[in-house]
Scaffold this active site. Structure first.
Site, PDB file in Angstrom:
ATOM      1  CE  LYS A  63      -4.246  -1.962   1.672  1.00 53.01           C
ATOM      2  NZ  LYS A  63      -3.823  -3.373   1.932  1.00 53.01           N
TER       3      LYS A  63
HETATM    4  C1  LIG Z   1      -4.405  -4.462   1.279  1.00 54.03           C
HETATM    5  C2  LIG Z   1      -3.616  -5.702   1.092  1.00 54.03           C
HETATM    6  C3  LIG Z   1      -3.983  -6.703   0.163  1.00 54.03           C
HETATM    7  C4  LIG Z   1      -5.251  -6.599  -0.666  1.00 54.03           C
HETATM    8  O1  LIG Z   1      -5.177  -5.602  -1.650  1.00 54.03           O
HETATM    9  P1  LIG Z   1      -6.525  -5.039  -2.324  1.00 54.03           P
HETATM   10  O2  LIG Z   1      -6.087  -3.857  -3.094  1.00 54.03           O
HETATM   11  O3  LIG Z   1      -7.441  -4.671  -1.180  1.00 54.03           O
HETATM   12  O4  LIG Z   1      -7.085  -6.117  -3.169  1.00 54.03           O
HETATM   13  C5  LIG Z   1      -3.169  -7.809   0.007  1.00 54.03           C
HETATM   14  N1  LIG Z   1      -2.055  -7.967   0.753  1.00 54.03           N
HETATM   15  C6  LIG Z   1      -1.664  -7.043   1.663  1.00 54.03           C
HETATM   16  C7  LIG Z   1      -0.439  -7.291   2.467  1.00 54.03           C
HETATM   17  C8  LIG Z   1      -2.423  -5.879   1.864  1.00 54.03           C
HETATM   18  O5  LIG Z   1      -2.034  -4.984   2.782  1.00 54.03           O
END
Ligand SMILES: *Cc1c(COP(=O)(O)O)cnc(C)c1O
Length: 470
Positions: free
Chosen positions: A113
């Site tokens: 993120k």
């Molecule tokens: C947020 C997250 C996801 C999922 O991603 P999306 O964009 O919500 O599909 C997968 N792995 C990790 C470690 C995350 O923090």
């Protein structure tokens, strides 16, 4: 480039106009009027580009109302070897025969993120400075998103961030990551309650339109369009890293929750990136896998969401999914409105008997799900065969990705978090803890700065009134 709503009820708007808002005014999600196209020749020209150059080449097609030199400066300031601990920003490593790991989790909070959120912090600061405005960001987190947002907004001018988290319910590592931040624009509010209580407070405050307008309350949730755009870049970067020529195809395996990450993959493919398959992996909360297998999109009530060992994928609905469905129903906003009316009224929609679903294969998606046992086995297998330790979310992606592996098609599995973030699960799988990256060893010992409050929206409002920028 102009933006419209998936539900058809918004005047076309520019990127800066939609950057800070959440939902479109009609309740839909914002989406470009058309996707920019990238030719094979351009792709080949990008082979020598740095991450920053590539990011500028791609993002500038979606952001046409910020002068190119300014956008370039914001991108250059975001994607540095210092912040992402590697000059490549998203390094690609060979893992198994024909299988690569795309490292997306080398930013400050050790999860993917950061890639989008770090840019968002700089974009917000720039656009607010230009308009002479300010923002009090209010959010709720059970761990990942909140810390990524705080690290992105650290020290940013005209932005304060109020982050609610359930008191004593996050891991010591996650708690330390957030609460050790000392910058005066970061406010950690630990709520006596669970994550849903935190989220309810955010909703209650946001639903108070007067308060929201008066105190310039904003959010940074996963439906933010700029986050999706920033993520498009690493699909190109990953593709270019494992191919020699733009006639080649690759597949991506993507651990998915809110459909934000893989939505960026869908857009990259629509732009012309030769992606053969977008392999969507869910955990036990398999809302999206169910859709791609059956045509039924069925949201789950909060009490049916399972708490898993890949917690950042524990979702009841996939908040970005409407962007894909808009394309899947041939960009007809009336159909999207009708489908989400059905979701609101009956909790699901069913496209199984429609041509939309019969032809859904044209978008390249396949899907699968992974259980606690699958992810433990995958972590062990990868460790045994390669010596690498992968985190639980990455393991979900690998488990499903390997099921769809095809001879001669490079498979790029995304690493969405570092194992250090989920030490307890790694220890359960391997009997040892993963190494932490430098600088994180004694994070739990750093002094912490937070307040504890009852689950009471009025108390949170009062706090923002006293400490927010007004
Ligand atoms: C947020 C997250 C996801 C999922 O991603 P999306 O964009 O919500 O599909 C997968 N792995 C990790 C470690 C995350 O923090």
């Amino acid at each position: 480039m102009q933006y419209i709503s998936t539900r058809g009820g918004m005047q076309p708007a520019s990127f800066s106009d939609i950057l800070i808002g959440g939902l479109a005014p009609d309740g839909g999600l914002v989406i470009p009027e058309a996707y920019p196209r990238v030719s094979g020749r351009e792709l080949n020209e990008w082979r020598q580009s740095s991450y920053r150059e590539l990011a500028h080449a791609i993002i500038s097609r979606f952001v046409t109302d910020i002068p190119p030199a300014d956008l370039r400066r914001l991108i250059d300031k975001t994607y540095t070897a210092k912040i992402f601990r590697s000059a490549d920003i998203t390094p690609v490593k060979p893992l198994l025969d024909g299988v690569w790991l795309l490292g997306l989790s080398n930013g400050p909070t050790l999860a993917f993120k950061d890639i989008a959120m770090q840019l968002l912090g700089n974009l917000f600061e720039y656009v607010l400075a230009r308009s002479g405005d300010y923002l009090n960001i209010l959010g709720a987190t059970s761990g990942d998103t909140g810390s990524s947002a705080e690290y992105a907004m650290l020290g940013k001018r005209n932005i304060q961030i109020f982050m609610l988290s359930p008191y004593q319910k996050m891991s010591p590592f996650q708690t330390a990551q957030m609460f050790s931040l000392q910058e005066p624009n970061i406010f950690n509010i630990a709520i006596r309650g669970v994550f849903d209580d935190c989220q309810d407070i955010v909703k209650a405050v946001s639903n108070d339109a007067d308060f929201k307008a008066r105190y310039h309350i904003g959010t940074v949730n996963s439906i933010n369009w700029a986050r999706v755009v920033a993520q498009v870049v690493y699909y190109f970067k990953g593709y270019l890293a494992v191919t020699q020529d733009s006639s080649q195809e690759v597949s991506f395996a993507v651990p998915s929750g809110n459909f934000g990450n893989i939505c960026a993959g869908h857009i990259a493919r629509q732009m012309g990136l030769p992606i053969r398959r977008l392999i969507l992996a869910t955990n036990e909360n398999n809302v999206l896998d169910e859709f791609f297998r059956t045509g039924v999109y069925r949201v789950r009530p909060a009490e049916q969401v399972v708490k898993t060992s890949s917690p950042s994928m524990d979702i009841s609905k996939a908040s970005n999914f409407e962007r894909f469905i808009y394309d899947a129903v041939d960009r007809d906003p009336a159909v999207v409105r009708e489908l989400w009316r059905q979701v609101d009224e009956q909790g699901y929609f069913d496209l199984a008997a429609t041509d939309y679903f019969r032809t859904i294969g044209r978008f390249g998606f396949v899907s699968g799900s992974s259980s606690h046992r699958d992810r433990m086995e995958t972590i062990r297998r990868i460790y045994r065969e390669t010596g690498a330790i992968v985190d639980t979310h990455t393991a979900d992606g690998l488990k499903v990705g390997l099921e769809y592996r095809e001879q001669g098609v490079p498979l790029i599995c995304q690493e969405t978090a570092l194992p250090a973030k989920f030490e307890e699960s790694i220890e359960a799988a391997l009997g040892r803890r993963p190494d932490r990256p430098p600088g994180y060893d004694d994070i739990e010992q750093h002094s912490q700065r937070f307040v504890v409050m009852e689950a009471d929206a009025a108390a949170v409002k009062d706090y923002i009134t006293r400490l927010g920028q007004v």
